[in-house]
Design a protein around this motif. Structure first.
Motif, PDB file in Angstrom:
ATOM      1  N   SER A  24       0.857  -1.185   0.000  1.00 54.67           N
ATOM      2  CA  SER A  24       0.000   0.000   0.000  1.00 54.67           C
ATOM      3  C   SER A  24       0.892   1.233   0.000  1.00 54.67           C
ATOM      4  CB  SER A  24      -0.932   0.011   1.212  1.00 54.67           C
ATOM      5  OG  SER A  24      -0.182   0.125   2.400  1.00 54.67           O
ATOM      6  N   TYR A  25       0.411   2.306  -0.591  1.00 55.74           N
ATOM      7  CA  TYR A  25       1.271   3.471  -0.753  1.00 55.74           C
ATOM      8  C   TYR A  25       0.519   4.771  -0.502  1.00 55.74           C
ATOM      9  CZ  TYR A  25      -0.884   3.900  -5.389  1.00 55.74           C
ATOM     10  OH  TYR A  25      -1.785   4.034  -6.422  1.00 55.74           O
ATOM     11  N   GLU A  26       1.277   5.744  -0.003  1.00 57.43           N
ATOM     12  CA  GLU A  26       0.806   7.136   0.082  1.00 57.43           C
ATOM     13  C   GLU A  26       1.958   7.956  -0.468  1.00 57.43           C
ATOM     14  OE1 GLU A  26      -1.104   6.374   4.486  1.00 57.43           O
ATOM     15  OE2 GLU A  26      -0.318   8.376   4.041  1.00 57.43           O
ATOM     16  N   VAL A  27       1.886   8.309  -1.719  1.00 54.69           N
ATOM     17  CA  VAL A  27       2.986   8.999  -2.411  1.00 54.69           C
ATOM     18  C   VAL A  27       2.412  10.192  -3.137  1.00 54.69           C
ATOM     19  CG1 VAL A  27       4.722   8.800  -4.233  1.00 54.69           C
ATOM     20  CG2 VAL A  27       4.346   6.887  -2.670  1.00 54.69           C
ATOM     21  N   THR A  28       2.911  11.373  -2.810  1.00 47.80           N
ATOM     22  CA  THR A  28       2.458  12.580  -3.510  1.00 47.80           C
ATOM     23  C   THR A  28       3.030  12.579  -4.920  1.00 47.80           C
ATOM     24  OG1 THR A  28       4.323  13.762  -2.544  1.00 47.80           O
ATOM     25  CG2 THR A  28       2.204  13.973  -1.433  1.00 47.80           C
ATOM     26  N   ASN A  29       2.275  13.151  -5.849  1.00 49.74           N
ATOM     27  CA  ASN A  29       2.705  13.186  -7.257  1.00 49.74           C
ATOM     28  C   ASN A  29       3.095  11.793  -7.747  1.00 49.74           C
ATOM     29  OD1 ASN A  29       2.385  16.012  -7.540  1.00 49.74           O
ATOM     30  ND2 ASN A  29       4.306  16.284  -6.447  1.00 49.74           N
ATOM     31  N   PHE A  30       2.244  10.852  -7.448  1.00 48.39           N
ATOM     32  CA  PHE A  30       2.497   9.449  -7.796  1.00 48.39           C
ATOM     33  C   PHE A  30       2.453   9.275  -9.312  1.00 48.39           C
ATOM     34  CE2 PHE A  30       2.379   4.907  -7.264  1.00 48.39           C
ATOM     35  CZ  PHE A  30       1.532   4.439  -8.252  1.00 48.39           C
ATOM     36  N   ARG A  31       3.433   8.491  -9.834  1.00 44.60           N
ATOM     37  CA  ARG A  31       3.382   8.189 -11.262  1.00 44.60           C
ATOM     38  C   ARG A  31       3.231   6.687 -11.513  1.00 44.60           C
ATOM     39  NH1 ARG A  31       5.327   7.173 -16.299  1.00 44.60           N
ATOM     40  NH2 ARG A  31       7.199   6.067 -15.650  1.00 44.60           N
ATOM     41  N   SER A  32       3.976   5.863 -10.756  1.00 48.34           N
ATOM     42  CA  SER A  32       3.883   4.431 -11.008  1.00 48.34           C
ATOM     43  C   SER A  32       4.295   3.656  -9.763  1.00 48.34           C
ATOM     44  CB  SER A  32       4.772   4.027 -12.199  1.00 48.34           C
ATOM     45  OG  SER A  32       6.138   4.142 -11.847  1.00 48.34           O
ATOM     46  N   LEU A  33       4.023   2.364  -9.798  1.00 46.56           N
ATOM     47  CA  LEU A  33       4.373   1.450  -8.707  1.00 46.56           C
ATOM     48  C   LEU A  33       5.273   0.383  -9.313  1.00 46.56           C
ATOM     49  CD1 LEU A  33       3.768  -1.289  -6.923  1.00 46.56           C
ATOM     50  CD2 LEU A  33       3.587   0.859  -5.662  1.00 46.56           C
ATOM     51  N   TYR A  87      11.072  -9.319  -1.743  1.00 46.94           N
ATOM     52  CA  TYR A  87      10.337  -8.613  -2.783  1.00 46.94           C
ATOM     53  C   TYR A  87      10.052  -7.202  -2.290  1.00 46.94           C
ATOM     54  CZ  TYR A  87      10.005 -12.989  -5.189  1.00 46.94           C
ATOM     55  OH  TYR A  87      10.340 -14.153  -5.854  1.00 46.94           O
ATOM     56  N   LEU A  88      10.511  -6.245  -3.083  1.00 45.42           N
ATOM     57  CA  LEU A  88      10.383  -4.832  -2.722  1.00 45.42           C
ATOM     58  C   LEU A  88       9.387  -4.161  -3.643  1.00 45.42           C
ATOM     59  CD1 LEU A  88      14.211  -4.101  -2.502  1.00 45.42           C
ATOM     60  CD2 LEU A  88      12.669  -4.114  -0.551  1.00 45.42           C
ATOM     61  N   CYS A  89       8.520  -3.335  -3.081  1.00 43.12           N
ATOM     62  CA  CYS A  89       7.716  -2.478  -3.937  1.00 43.12           C
ATOM     63  C   CYS A  89       8.113  -1.033  -3.667  1.00 43.12           C
ATOM     64  CB  CYS A  89       6.218  -2.693  -3.771  1.00 43.12           C
ATOM     65  SG  CYS A  89       5.487  -1.945  -2.349  1.00 43.12           S
ATOM     66  N   ALA A  90       7.910  -0.196  -4.659  1.00 42.55           N
ATOM     67  CA  ALA A  90       8.317   1.207  -4.554  1.00 42.55           C
ATOM     68  C   ALA A  90       7.336   2.080  -5.311  1.00 42.55           C
ATOM     69  CB  ALA A  90       9.729   1.394  -5.118  1.00 42.55           C
ATOM     70  N   GLY A  91       7.011   3.216  -4.724  1.00 44.10           N
ATOM     71  CA  GLY A  91       6.193   4.207  -5.409  1.00 44.10           C
ATOM     72  C   GLY A  91       7.094   5.226  -6.086  1.00 44.10           C
ATOM     73  N   GLU A  92       6.788   5.538  -7.332  1.00 43.04           N
ATOM     74  CA  GLU A  92       7.596   6.492  -8.079  1.00 43.04           C
ATOM     75  C   GLU A  92       6.967   7.876  -8.023  1.00 43.04           C
ATOM     76  OE1 GLU A  92       7.703   5.934 -12.287  1.00 43.04           O
ATOM     77  OE2 GLU A  92       9.180   7.506 -12.592  1.00 43.04           O
ATOM     78  N   ILE A  93       7.795   8.878  -7.726  1.00 45.34           N
ATOM     79  CA  ILE A  93       7.346  10.264  -7.686  1.00 45.34           C
ATOM     80  C   ILE A  93       7.655  10.900  -9.031  1.00 45.34           C
ATOM     81  CG2 ILE A  93       7.644  12.498  -6.545  1.00 45.34           C
ATOM     82  CD1 ILE A  93       8.628  10.917  -4.070  1.00 45.34           C
ATOM     83  N   GLN A  94       6.677  11.595  -9.584  1.00 49.26           N
ATOM     84  CA  GLN A  94       6.878  12.259 -10.886  1.00 49.26           C
ATOM     85  C   GLN A  94       8.012  13.257 -10.820  1.00 49.26           C
ATOM     86  OE1 GLN A  94       3.662  13.749 -13.180  1.00 49.26           O
ATOM     87  NE2 GLN A  94       2.159  12.431 -12.203  1.00 49.26           N
ATOM     88  N   GLY A  95       8.516  13.609 -11.987  1.00 50.80           N
ATOM     89  CA  GLY A  95       9.589  14.604 -12.058  1.00 50.80           C
ATOM     90  C   GLY A  95      10.929  13.903 -12.062  1.00 50.80           C
ATOM     91  N   ALA A  96      11.550  13.845 -10.899  1.00 48.72           N
ATOM     92  CA  ALA A  96      12.874  13.225 -10.803  1.00 48.72           C
ATOM     93  C   ALA A  96      12.811  11.703 -10.753  1.00 48.72           C
ATOM     94  CB  ALA A  96      13.611  13.742  -9.582  1.00 48.72           C
TER      95      ALA A  96
END
Lengths: 111, 116
Positions: A24-33, A87-96
């Motif tokens: 589960s994720y809470e990521v501002t400016n989320f682009r992908s998982l 197994y790692l999951c990661a939320g990607e932040i837009q921009g950088a």
């Protein structure tokens, strides 16, 4: 604060079982998982999910994203001992394109 | 392609010493990242760079410095090493999403650092 939470933290199953890993994720400016597999060394890429409800598959592994409920699952069917890993999951932040990682799920497959 | 390479693989430092962890990629990626991974934990972003000459702080930048003078290289400098910096350090790189194609991060093999 951006946060990614994985569950369970650890899972032990027998070869041939099916497993579901949660993220589960809470990521501002989320682009992908993204999902990564980490054996003893560097993480290796499994999936990138950007759209809700579209399953991605690679052999016995599959993953899906729900952008409304802010979670993703990774399924592994007919598990093999070679699937043992973190197994790692990661939320990607837009921009950088920064990634916010969860703690990981340590999966152990017993023969 | 060698991908992302890191040196050294292992290092033991004494408290207060300094060192530079080297990272290089040969995939012409714009974006590069440094992470640390403590035992049983996920990866935490230390610094990142979106191109030569441009760097910025991640979640845990204290005690570290970076530079990016070329597209290929992204060294991480530890000044005045402390036991809290004992960790495994991973360098990663990716294309810009705007460049099209998959932009997942590719990771180097890691540097295991112990500070005693």
């Amino acid at each position: 604060e951006d946060k990614v939470v994985q569950s369970p933290l650890s899972l032990v199953v027998h070869e041939g079982d099916t497993v579901t890993l949660n993220c589960s994720y809470e990521v501002t400016n989320f682009r992908s998982l993204l999902w990564y597999k980490q054996e003893k060394k560097a993480p290796t890429f499994l999936f990138m999910l950007t759209s809700s409800g579209i399953e991605k598959k690679s052999g016995r592994l599959s993953s899906i994203l729900d952008k409304k409920e802010l979670f993703s699952i990774l399924n592994i069917t007919a598990t093999q001992t070679g699937d043992s890993a973190v197994y790692l999951c990661a939320g990607e932040i837009q921009g950088a394109q920064k990634l916010v990682f969860g703690q990981g799920t340590r999966l152990t497959i017993n023969p | 392609n060698a991908g992302v390479t890191q040196t050294p693989k292992f290092r033991i430092l004494k408290i207060g010493q300094s060192m530079t962890l080297q990272c290089a990629q040969d995939m012409n990626h714009n974006y590069m990242y440094w992470y640390r991974q403590d035992p049983g934990m996920g990866l935490k972003l230390i610094y990142y760079s979106v191109g030569a000459g441009i760097t910025d702080k991640g979640e845990v930048p204290n005690g570290y410095n970076v530079s990016r003078s070329t597209t290929e290289d992204f060294p991480l400098r530890l000044e005045l090493a402390a036991p809290s910096q004992t960790s495994v350090y991973f360098c990663a790189s990716s294309y810009s999403f705007l460049a099209g194609g998959n932009n997942e991060q590719f990771f180097g093999p890691g540097t295991r650092l112990t500070v005693l």
